[in-house]
Structure formats: structure tokens, C-alpha cells
Design a protein around this motif. Structure first.
Motif, PDB file in Angstrom:
ATOM      1  N   GLY A  43     -25.607 -25.507  -2.250  1.00  0.00           N
ATOM      2  CA  GLY A  43     -26.741 -26.059  -1.538  1.00  0.00           C
ATOM      3  C   GLY A  43     -28.010 -26.056  -2.361  1.00  0.00           C
ATOM      4  O   GLY A  43     -27.992 -25.859  -3.576  1.00  0.00           O
ATOM      5  N   SER A  63     -30.563 -22.907   1.272  1.00  0.00           N
ATOM      6  CA  SER A  63     -29.518 -21.884   1.195  1.00  0.00           C
ATOM      7  C   SER A  63     -29.760 -20.882   0.072  1.00  0.00           C
ATOM      8  O   SER A  63     -28.994 -19.935  -0.079  1.00  0.00           O
ATOM      9  CB  SER A  63     -28.149 -22.543   0.998  1.00  0.00           C
ATOM     10  OG  SER A  63     -27.845 -23.388   2.082  1.00  0.00           O
ATOM     11  N   GLU A 108     -24.356 -28.019   1.500  1.00  0.00           N
ATOM     12  CA  GLU A 108     -25.673 -28.146   2.151  1.00  0.00           C
ATOM     13  C   GLU A 108     -26.606 -28.840   1.173  1.00  0.00           C
ATOM     14  O   GLU A 108     -27.245 -28.202   0.350  1.00  0.00           O
ATOM     15  CB  GLU A 108     -26.193 -26.753   2.554  1.00  0.00           C
ATOM     16  CG  GLU A 108     -27.563 -26.771   3.210  1.00  0.00           C
ATOM     17  CD  GLU A 108     -28.706 -26.770   2.198  1.00  0.00           C
ATOM     18  OE1 GLU A 108     -29.493 -27.748   2.208  1.00  0.00           O
ATOM     19  OE2 GLU A 108     -28.796 -25.809   1.397  1.00  0.00           O
ATOM     20  N   LEU A 130     -23.123 -29.485   6.030  1.00  0.00           N
ATOM     21  CA  LEU A 130     -24.332 -29.122   6.761  1.00  0.00           C
ATOM     22  C   LEU A 130     -25.350 -30.252   6.604  1.00  0.00           C
ATOM     23  O   LEU A 130     -25.823 -30.523   5.501  1.00  0.00           O
ATOM     24  CB  LEU A 130     -24.916 -27.811   6.221  1.00  0.00           C
ATOM     25  CG  LEU A 130     -23.977 -26.606   6.201  1.00  0.00           C
ATOM     26  CD1 LEU A 130     -24.713 -25.367   5.699  1.00  0.00           C
ATOM     27  CD2 LEU A 130     -23.383 -26.353   7.590  1.00  0.00           C
ATOM     28  N   LEU A 170     -28.873 -28.483  10.060  1.00  0.00           N
ATOM     29  CA  LEU A 170     -28.896 -27.068   9.717  1.00  0.00           C
ATOM     30  C   LEU A 170     -30.044 -26.327  10.401  1.00  0.00           C
ATOM     31  O   LEU A 170     -29.874 -25.191  10.847  1.00  0.00           O
ATOM     32  CB  LEU A 170     -29.009 -26.902   8.197  1.00  0.00           C
ATOM     33  CG  LEU A 170     -29.143 -25.474   7.660  1.00  0.00           C
ATOM     34  CD1 LEU A 170     -27.891 -24.668   7.988  1.00  0.00           C
ATOM     35  CD2 LEU A 170     -29.403 -25.495   6.166  1.00  0.00           C
ATOM     36  N   VAL A 183     -24.832 -22.155  11.800  1.00  0.00           N
ATOM     37  CA  VAL A 183     -23.691 -22.387  10.910  1.00  0.00           C
ATOM     38  C   VAL A 183     -22.406 -21.748  11.429  1.00  0.00           C
ATOM     39  O   VAL A 183     -21.324 -22.341  11.348  1.00  0.00           O
ATOM     40  CB  VAL A 183     -24.006 -21.861   9.492  1.00  0.00           C
ATOM     41  CG1 VAL A 183     -22.776 -21.959   8.584  1.00  0.00           C
ATOM     42  CG2 VAL A 183     -25.182 -22.600   8.882  1.00  0.00           C
TER      43      VAL A 183
END
Length: 216
Positions: A42, A46, A107, A143, A178, A208
Motif C-alpha cells: 500500500g 498503510s 491498498e 482496499l 478503506l 478491514v
């Protein structure tokens, strides 16, 4: 003496035969262990941007799986602040080869959007990442992200369709947004209006978790 040697050789042969029979089983078990990883690829959402690393949702995920999942998978966070889908795509093959994950969490998209990238290009990069992950034997969780309203409803809708379309086509798990329940809460967002605070990270993980848990 000859009888003793004969027994020794017989014992050695029995041991060797047992090893040959067990070796494939042990190899499979070892392979299973090496695949017990969740790889998160990500961007800053993240990568615990501007907050303590231990407060980030990915680190909190490692704590949660220790409590709720047996055997406990290793969480590998390969997220980088500022990462784009193109950059992650170039890194992915080495990550898959090194960690052999059983699950890949993707992500990405926020930085692509901030750069004004055509959603079709984002879709192409994410599609290649999904295909590569599935070919490597991993399940995929996608995500989704959103952008501020000033990008316009048409652009935001195209982004939404990127994630929904890929999830449908490749039968992968999808969290549509997300930062659902976080992005519009000023108290949970940093001053830049883009990144969640440390206090928001448990909520991000709660978003998540219902989508990730069935894959573990």
C-alpha cells in the motif's frame, strides 16, 4: 560379527527408506509455513504516515491475528508513503517471491488520483497485481479509496468502478472504502485532511478485518 553388520545395514536402510517417504511430507509442511503470510502492499494510508509505526492499522492487525487466528500468520507490511500503483507493480514480483504470501492486501490508488492519473491506468496496474498474486497462489483483498469532492462526481465514480469492476471480474474480496467512517470525521484526520490519526487506526482495522478474516 557378520550378523551385527547385517543388522546395522538393515537398520540404516530402514532409516533411509523412512526419510525418503517423509521428505515430501516435510517439504510440503515447510512450504505451508512459508506461505502463512499476509502481504500488505500500500501507500501512506498503510505505512503509518506521520504517526508512530506501532499505532498503524497494519501493526494492529498483527496483534489481532495473534489473538484470533491459529496458526498465526506473519504480517508483512510492504507499504511506502507516496507509493503509486505503477511503483507497487514493479516491486510486487520480488515481494511475492520472497514472502510467498497466502494473502495479498492491495491498498493503492490515492497517490494515482492526487496526480490526476486516468482511472483506466490505475485499473490496468491493479489488474496486473491481482493476476500476479493469484498466479502465485495468493488470495487477494482489494482496499478501495476515495478522493475529496473537489475532484468531481464523475472522477470519483470512475475510481469506485475501478475497484468494484476488478473485484467482480477476478472474484477477489473488496472493501469499497478503506476510510469509511473516518474520512469525514475531523477529529480522526490529520491536519492535511488526507491521513488518519493514530486514534483512527483501530477503526481502519475494523473496516478491514471482516473482509480479511475469511481469507486467513
Amino acid at each position: 560379527m557378520y550378523a551385527t553388520i547385517g543388522k546395522g545395514r538393515a537398520a540404516a536402510m530402514v532409516w533411509l527408506l523412512a526419510w525418503l517417504l517423509l521428505a515430501p511430507v516435510l517439504a510440503c509442511a515447510k512450504g505451508a509455513d512459508t506461505r502463512a503470510a499476509v502481504l500488505v502492499v500500500g501507500d501512506s494510508l498503510s505505512a503509518a504516515h506521520n504517526i508512530p509505526a506501532e499505532s498503524g492499522w497494519v501493526n494492529l492487525l498483527q496483534q489481532r491475528v495473534k489473538q484470533q487466528v491459529k496458526p498465526v500468520p506473519t504480517i508483512v507490511n510492504a507499504s511506502i508513503s507516496g507509493e503509486t500503483s505503477a511503483g507497487a507493480l514493479t516491486r510486487l514480483p520480488a515481494l511475492l517471491a520472497r514472502h510467498q504470501p497466502s494473502v495479498v492486501v492491495i491498498e493503492l490508488g490515492g497517490n494515482d488520483a492526487l496526480r490526476g492519473l486516468n482511472p483506466a491506468q490505475l485499473r490496468g496496474n491493479l489488474e496486473k497485481m491481482i493476476v500476479a498474486s493469484q498466479k502465485a497462489g495468493a488470495k487477494v483483498l482489494l482496499l478501495g479509496i476515495d478522493v475529496p469532492p473537489n475532484y468531481g462526481p464523475a472522477y470519483r465514480q470512475r475510481l469506485k468502478e475501478v475497484y468494484a469492476g476488478l473485484a467482480s471480474q477476478y472474484k477477489v474480496a473488496l472493501l469499497p472504502f478503506l476510510l469509511d467512517g473516518v474520512a469525514l470525521q475531523p477529529a480522526l484526520m490529520q491536519s492535511d485532511g488526507l491521513h488518519p490519526t493514530a486514534a483512527a487506526q483501530p477503526k481502519v482495522l475494523d473496516n478491514v478485518w471482516p473482509h480479511l478474516k475469511p481469507l486467513l
